[in-house]
Design a protein around this motif. Structure first.
Motif, PDB file in Angstrom:
ATOM      1  N   SER A  15       0.843  -1.194   0.000  1.00 34.94           N
ATOM      2  CA  SER A  15       0.000   0.000   0.000  1.00 34.94           C
ATOM      3  C   SER A  15       0.881   1.247   0.000  1.00 34.94           C
ATOM      4  O   SER A  15       2.078   1.193   0.296  1.00 34.94           O
ATOM      5  CB  SER A  15      -0.898   0.018   1.231  1.00 34.94           C
ATOM      6  OG  SER A  15      -0.117   0.223   2.406  1.00 34.94           O
ATOM      7  N   GLU A  16       0.267   2.383  -0.317  1.00 30.76           N
ATOM      8  CA  GLU A  16       0.995   3.648  -0.254  1.00 30.76           C
ATOM      9  C   GLU A  16       1.442   3.933   1.174  1.00 30.76           C
ATOM     10  O   GLU A  16       2.520   4.500   1.402  1.00 30.76           O
ATOM     11  CB  GLU A  16       0.111   4.788  -0.772  1.00 30.76           C
ATOM     12  CG  GLU A  16      -0.192   4.698  -2.257  1.00 30.76           C
ATOM     13  CD  GLU A  16      -1.068   5.848  -2.733  1.00 30.76           C
ATOM     14  OE1 GLU A  16      -1.375   6.752  -1.909  1.00 30.76           O
ATOM     15  OE2 GLU A  16      -1.440   5.855  -3.912  1.00 30.76           O
ATOM     16  N   GLN A  17       0.610   3.526   2.139  1.00 27.71           N
ATOM     17  CA  GLN A  17       0.969   3.764   3.543  1.00 27.71           C
ATOM     18  C   GLN A  17       2.207   2.970   3.944  1.00 27.71           C
ATOM     19  O   GLN A  17       3.067   3.462   4.686  1.00 27.71           O
ATOM     20  CB  GLN A  17      -0.204   3.392   4.455  1.00 27.71           C
ATOM     21  CG  GLN A  17      -1.438   4.258   4.258  1.00 27.71           C
ATOM     22  CD  GLN A  17      -2.421   3.639   3.273  1.00 27.71           C
ATOM     23  OE1 GLN A  17      -2.018   2.911   2.359  1.00 27.71           O
ATOM     24  NE2 GLN A  17      -3.709   3.914   3.469  1.00 27.71           N
ATOM     25  N   LEU A  18       2.294   1.718   3.475  1.00 25.45           N
ATOM     26  CA  LEU A  18       3.474   0.910   3.789  1.00 25.45           C
ATOM     27  C   LEU A  18       4.721   1.538   3.181  1.00 25.45           C
ATOM     28  O   LEU A  18       5.762   1.654   3.846  1.00 25.45           O
ATOM     29  CB  LEU A  18       3.297  -0.514   3.265  1.00 25.45           C
ATOM     30  CG  LEU A  18       4.517  -1.422   3.401  1.00 25.45           C
ATOM     31  CD1 LEU A  18       4.940  -1.591   4.858  1.00 25.45           C
ATOM     32  CD2 LEU A  18       4.258  -2.791   2.760  1.00 25.45           C
ATOM     33  N   ILE A  19       4.642   1.923   1.919  1.00 27.73           N
ATOM     34  CA  ILE A  19       5.797   2.534   1.258  1.00 27.73           C
ATOM     35  C   ILE A  19       6.220   3.801   1.993  1.00 27.73           C
ATOM     36  O   ILE A  19       7.410   4.039   2.233  1.00 27.73           O
ATOM     37  CB  ILE A  19       5.472   2.827  -0.218  1.00 27.73           C
ATOM     38  CG1 ILE A  19       5.248   1.508  -0.986  1.00 27.73           C
ATOM     39  CG2 ILE A  19       6.593   3.630  -0.869  1.00 27.73           C
ATOM     40  CD1 ILE A  19       4.699   1.693  -2.381  1.00 27.73           C
ATOM     41  N   ALA A  20       5.225   4.599   2.394  1.00 20.99           N
ATOM     42  CA  ALA A  20       5.541   5.844   3.111  1.00 20.99           C
ATOM     43  C   ALA A  20       6.217   5.554   4.440  1.00 20.99           C
ATOM     44  O   ALA A  20       7.193   6.224   4.818  1.00 20.99           O
ATOM     45  CB  ALA A  20       4.262   6.655   3.317  1.00 20.99           C
ATOM     46  N   ASP A  21       5.709   4.555   5.182  1.00 18.74           N
ATOM     47  CA  ASP A  21       6.312   4.235   6.478  1.00 18.74           C
ATOM     48  C   ASP A  21       7.734   3.710   6.315  1.00 18.74           C
ATOM     49  O   ASP A  21       8.647   4.105   7.060  1.00 18.74           O
ATOM     50  CB  ASP A  21       5.456   3.204   7.217  1.00 18.74           C
ATOM     51  CG  ASP A  21       4.301   3.839   7.981  1.00 18.74           C
ATOM     52  OD1 ASP A  21       4.130   5.079   7.884  1.00 18.74           O
ATOM     53  OD2 ASP A  21       3.564   3.107   8.660  1.00 18.74           O
TER      54      ASP A  21
END
Length: 338
Positions: A15-21
């Motif tokens: 997810s975009e959230q995983l990549i961001a984290d």
């Protein structure tokens, strides 16, 4: 989703959230025990997130790798692999340093009769790993089995409830947590204790076991009448995102889906989709092993794959003759014997 390739691709979608984290976390990610049920898909998910985010990280998977094909598939996905018996201290000490460690090593099934091995894996080895990686962030895989059973109408047990493990497997899991906790205090190592209840993959899991019983006209025992489940892709993503929440003393985070799932209801939903009758034996107990994961949902959001979607996929998988693993969850166990 009717093929293993399709399943693996779905499990490894970041997810975009995983990549961001992961973009905020410095250093490489070392996965200890990558050869288990969840390890390969977690490693591929991490590698895809690194690739899609253009991140400068190595993903390194460590296992005994008795299956050469599994090792080759990981390497083809961009994961560096190291063969290591973690209980061999000489081999353990030769492993590379890494800023981030996902600790997935452990033993559950076959504990009865080999309790000594389970305790060595689950409670002795953590001390050796914690010393080796005292300068890393560590996400420690654990289990909701450390908790006491709770009334089915209670919403499950949250992180504030004191553990009351039943049986040697669950006791050794609490031993794992306590040993890591000791070294976290001793060395200042930031950690997250990741308490998981019942990840679902089409090849194993609570829903698959129900669907196989229905398909083979075997009755379903309702003694453990309720359970929690979560899609393995969501569980893997949350594990990786836990690296951002490591602390000293360790942060404890329950991981599962939001529902207290009725086994009777889930079986009837599966039977409806499969065009089969379902037979039950026994009656639902007033308590079950239930995890309240609202803290993780606040941190990471609700799981992206819903319970009904998992039921749809599982029914389709069984009807199409999809591959399955002989790795039962034993979610029905009420006396802690594995």
């Amino acid at each position: 989703m009717k093929t293993v390739a399709g399943l693996e691709a779905k499990l490894a979608e970041p997810s975009e959230q995983l990549i961001a984290d992961l973009s905020t976390i410095e250093g490489d990610i070392l996965i200890l025990g990558v050869g288990g049920k969840m390890g390969p898909s977690l490693a591929r998910l991490a590698a895809n997130a690194v690739r899609e985010g253009g991140l400068n990280k190595r993903i390194i998977g460590v296992s005994r790798f008795s299956n050469a094909d599994a090792r080759r598939e990981l390497e083809e996905a961009g994961i560096e692999t190291i063969s290591c018996d973690l209980l061999n201290d000489e081999q353990l000490q030769k492993l590379p340093d890494a800023a981030n460690v996902i600790y997935m090593a452990g033993n559950k099934f076959g504990t009865t009769g080999r309790e000594y091995f389970t305790w060595a894996m689950n409670s002795y080895l953590p001390g050796r790993v914690a010393e080796k990686y005292k300068n890393s962030k560590i996400v420690v895989f654990s289990s909701g089995n450390v908790y006491p059973f709770s009334p089915v109408g209670s919403g499950g047990v949250n992180e504030a409830v004191s553990p009351e493990p039943l049986g040697e497997y669950a006791q050794s899991c609490l031993g794992r947590e306590r040993v890591f906790e000791y070294f976290s205090h001793q060395n200042g190592t930031p950690m997250t204790i990741y308490r998981l209840n019942y990840a679902i993959d089409m090849r194993y899991g609570v829903l698959l076991e129900l669907a196989k019983s229905i398909n083979e006209d075997r009755p379903i025992n309702l003694a453990m009448g309720h359970a929690n489940v979560i899609w393995q892709g969501d569980a893997n993503e949350m594990a990786l995102r836990c690296l951002k929440h490591c602390s000293n003393p360790p942060e404890i985070i329950n991981i599962t889906g939001p529902e207290t799932m009725s086994i009777r209801w889930a079986a009837e939903e599966l039977a409806k989709r499969m065009g089969k009758e379902v037979n039950f034996t026994g009656t639902e107990s007033e308590t079950a092993l239930l995890n309240n994961a609202t803290k993780s949902h606040q941190l990471f959001g609700y799981p992206k794959v819903s319970l009904l979607q998992m039921i749809d996929w599982t029914a389709e998988w069984i009807q199409s003759g999809g591959d399955t693993w002989n790795k039962p969850t034993h979610f029905q166990e009420r006396k802690g014997k594995f």
